[in-house]
Scaffold this active site. Sequence first.
Site, mmCIF file in Angstrom:
data_model
loop_
_atom_site.group_PDB
_atom_site.id
_atom_site.type_symbol
_atom_site.label_atom_id
_atom_site.label_comp_id
_atom_site.label_asym_id
_atom_site.label_seq_id
_atom_site.Cartn_x
_atom_site.Cartn_y
_atom_site.Cartn_z
ATOM 1 N N ASP A 93 0.065 -7.583 1.260
ATOM 2 C CA ASP A 93 0.438 -6.005 1.555
ATOM 3 C C ASP A 93 1.789 -6.049 1.581
ATOM 4 O OD1 ASP A 93 0.205 -3.468 1.914
ATOM 5 O OD2 ASP A 93 -0.279 -3.321 3.766
ATOM 6 N N HIS B 235 0.877 -1.163 -0.059
ATOM 7 C CA HIS B 235 0.086 0.005 0.150
ATOM 8 C C HIS B 235 0.981 1.285 -0.025
ATOM 9 C CE1 HIS B 235 0.249 -0.184 4.370
ATOM 10 N NE2 HIS B 235 0.419 1.198 4.130
ATOM 11 N N SER C 253 4.759 2.161 7.995
ATOM 12 C CA SER C 253 4.308 1.168 7.026
ATOM 13 C C SER C 253 5.344 0.626 6.235
ATOM 14 C CB SER C 253 3.255 1.588 6.203
ATOM 15 O OG SER C 253 2.104 1.809 7.121
#
Length: 363
Positions: free
Chosen positions: A132, A102, A210
């Site tokens: 992901d 993402h 992230s």
Amino acid sequence: MPRTLTSLLLLAGALILGLAVQPVVTMMLFSAVEPKPVEARGDLSAFERSSTAVFEAVAPSVVQVVALPRGMSLGDASRSQGVGSGTGFVWDQAGHIVTNNHVVENAGSVVVRFASGKTVPARIVGTARNYDLAVLRVSAAADLPKAVSVGTIEGLKVGQISYAIGNPFGLDQSLTMGIISALKRRLPTSGGREVANVIQTDAAINPGNSGGPLLDSAGRLIGVNTAIFSPSGTNAGIGFAIPVDTVNRVVPSLINDGRVPTPGIGIVAADDAVAAQLGLVGLVVAAVVPGSPAERAGIRGIDEQAGSIGDVIVEADGKQVRQLTDLTDRLEEVGVSGELSLTLEGSGGRRTVRVAAVDIGNR
């Protein structure tokens, strides 16, 4: 009597004068008008030495990943507030960088900034929405810091120390510490599946973290930080990391093929609520893909014309199936080209079939 009164008055006056000038005298005699000497401290505690050692060993291998929209240059990005950024880490000396899908999913181009301050362009090698995860590659392989050491989720225990290194809110090289607060969580991804065995930690994970590494106290990779659970979007003590065993399986496939085979049998599963409404325990098969292994095995979906339920999958290789993730977990274990035994309940009673797993594509 007058002499005594005079003495008392003089004494009182002296006391008042003393109180008045005392702050001035104290200021003159005791003010630190020169830099104070530095007090020597003892050794760091064993816990502090462990924490600093983890950061010093791993931080050089952690990078900031900047995803640039199409048509935007790095110079434009430095003046823009809308550029997305995340974290990544060095996977090998060939220049591969691991991050979250993402982080780079909608990027026109990607640049990577190392702890040294060096910024280089990166190429997206492969992405896996179902997990992901994404792999980038930079060309400056000769100048790369060492790869992050890889651990395993085997033997992890709730309560162990965990460290996260990343770039929260674009602030590079930040270390946060917490514990592993839960194991075997499930995490939905944009690919429509759920990652199993996800690690939950209370180490602060904020936007920008992230794709960064979650580490154990030995500095080994145990997960890739991917999400937080927070109404405000900032850390609320619940963060999630993709387990390293999944990462260690997916990343080599992305490096070799640019994609990850997704095992399936060719069914469309009904919503879990359907089984609950019907009082059934298991996975209701809504439809079967023509020509799929499921069709060849004789699995039946819902017959809308007849208004009847087809088959309900209740076990996979002897393990109970209550929802779709129970089946996909087993499919991940057997992999593409593997086989599994499914126990079905339907209008014809209870039966068992063998079904082959095939690659249904990287969504």
